[in-house]
Design an enzyme around this catalytic site. Sequence first.
Site, mmCIF file in Angstrom:
data_model
loop_
_atom_site.group_PDB
_atom_site.id
_atom_site.type_symbol
_atom_site.label_atom_id
_atom_site.label_comp_id
_atom_site.label_asym_id
_atom_site.label_seq_id
_atom_site.Cartn_x
_atom_site.Cartn_y
_atom_site.Cartn_z
ATOM 1 N N LYS A 46 5.095 20.932 13.735
ATOM 2 C CA LYS A 46 4.276 20.402 15.033
ATOM 3 C C LYS A 46 5.235 20.805 16.238
ATOM 4 C CE LYS A 46 -0.616 21.144 13.540
ATOM 5 N NZ LYS A 46 -1.095 22.154 14.566
ATOM 6 N N THR A 93 -13.378 17.826 11.731
ATOM 7 C CA THR A 93 -13.089 19.502 11.628
ATOM 8 C C THR A 93 -13.296 19.371 9.985
ATOM 9 O OG1 THR A 93 -10.562 19.921 11.285
ATOM 10 C CG2 THR A 93 -12.029 19.827 13.582
ATOM 11 N N ASP A 126 -4.050 37.870 7.592
ATOM 12 C CA ASP A 126 -4.063 36.339 7.519
ATOM 13 C C ASP A 126 -2.422 36.824 8.916
ATOM 14 O OD1 ASP A 126 -2.368 35.037 6.633
ATOM 15 O OD2 ASP A 126 -2.220 35.395 4.509
ATOM 16 N N VAL A 127 -2.560 35.805 9.623
ATOM 17 C CA VAL A 127 -1.036 35.754 10.686
ATOM 18 C C VAL A 127 -0.334 34.920 10.174
ATOM 19 C CG1 VAL A 127 -3.379 34.916 12.072
ATOM 20 C CG2 VAL A 127 -2.502 33.251 10.993
ATOM 21 N N TYR A 132 4.471 19.463 7.594
ATOM 22 C CA TYR A 132 2.925 19.894 9.240
ATOM 23 C C TYR A 132 4.130 18.978 10.427
ATOM 24 C CZ TYR A 132 -0.628 18.315 11.967
ATOM 25 O OH TYR A 132 -1.635 18.545 13.165
#
Length: 337
Positions: A172, A204, A76-77, A168
Amino acid sequence: MGLHEPTTHKASTMNPTTTTRVVITGASSGIGAATAIAFARTGAMLVLAARGQEGLDDVARQCRDAGGSAEVRVVDVTDADAVGALAAEAQEILGQIDLWFSDVGIGVVGKYDEVPLADHRRVIEANLLSHMHDAHAVLPVFLRQGHGIWVNMISFGGFVASPYSAAYAASKFGLRGFSEALRAELQAHPDIHVCDVYPTFVDTPGFRHAANYTGAKLSYPPGTLAPEKVADAVVALARQPRATTVIGAPAALMKISELAAPLPAMLLGRFMDAWSKRADRTSDTIGALYAPQDGASGIHSGQLKTQPQSNTALVVGTGLALGVLGWQLLRRRERSW
């Protein structure tokens, strides 16, 4: 800040005849999975990391079938210590790390005040902090080696703000600034590269993984980028690093969007208001925000082959909004004369 041009101090970091040693986070599905397989076709040695064991195992099998070698690690980064351990283990497995691709990304769709704050926080942790964890873990490796490429998956959303996806957008835009700061710090190390990748919509499982509080069913439009196209661009960076790679739209469009701010976000906001009322209905979901979905998610969404041409497409709104920017800029300029 404006866009960066390709780096010019060195045309290629690695000898084309050598084996590329690659770490990919977010490798269990979508762009990360497609990129792993694309590198495997070149004979690369890979360490693949993500939260889901089943997805990782599926991608690793495809990498081995394609001619590469692949080791997998469940990580889990958002846990900085776990990422540090991954970097140390990957260096031990591979001998060195030539390229690290930070591809973890998740989203939550809904009006900002209608989405639980914990979900916004999770998006920032996954999309921004995890990439910072990756860079913090691998840059010391690159500095000891004297070379290395860090590829930062950002997206077109790093230039055009996304109404209904405020966290989001924040993540970004934050990644853009983070990369630019790192490039400035690394000026004295010409063989260490920070490479940003900006695709438009990509086919995706991302919408399936996203949390959704709009009540509207998310869908991709025809003409959405294939993940393999983005993967090929990342593989190309191993041979010819460049600061900015835009896929699916002219790079000039991003410059125009900066000059026209805040018009793109305003236009997209109006489009999203209309879209959320017309789209097919669905119940709220947290998607894969906090835990990986069961099984292997694969590379593609599975939507585009069956999706009717009349379905609402978010990218249509993006295109329409950006298409009028030139006219809006001209009006601004005329009023200033």
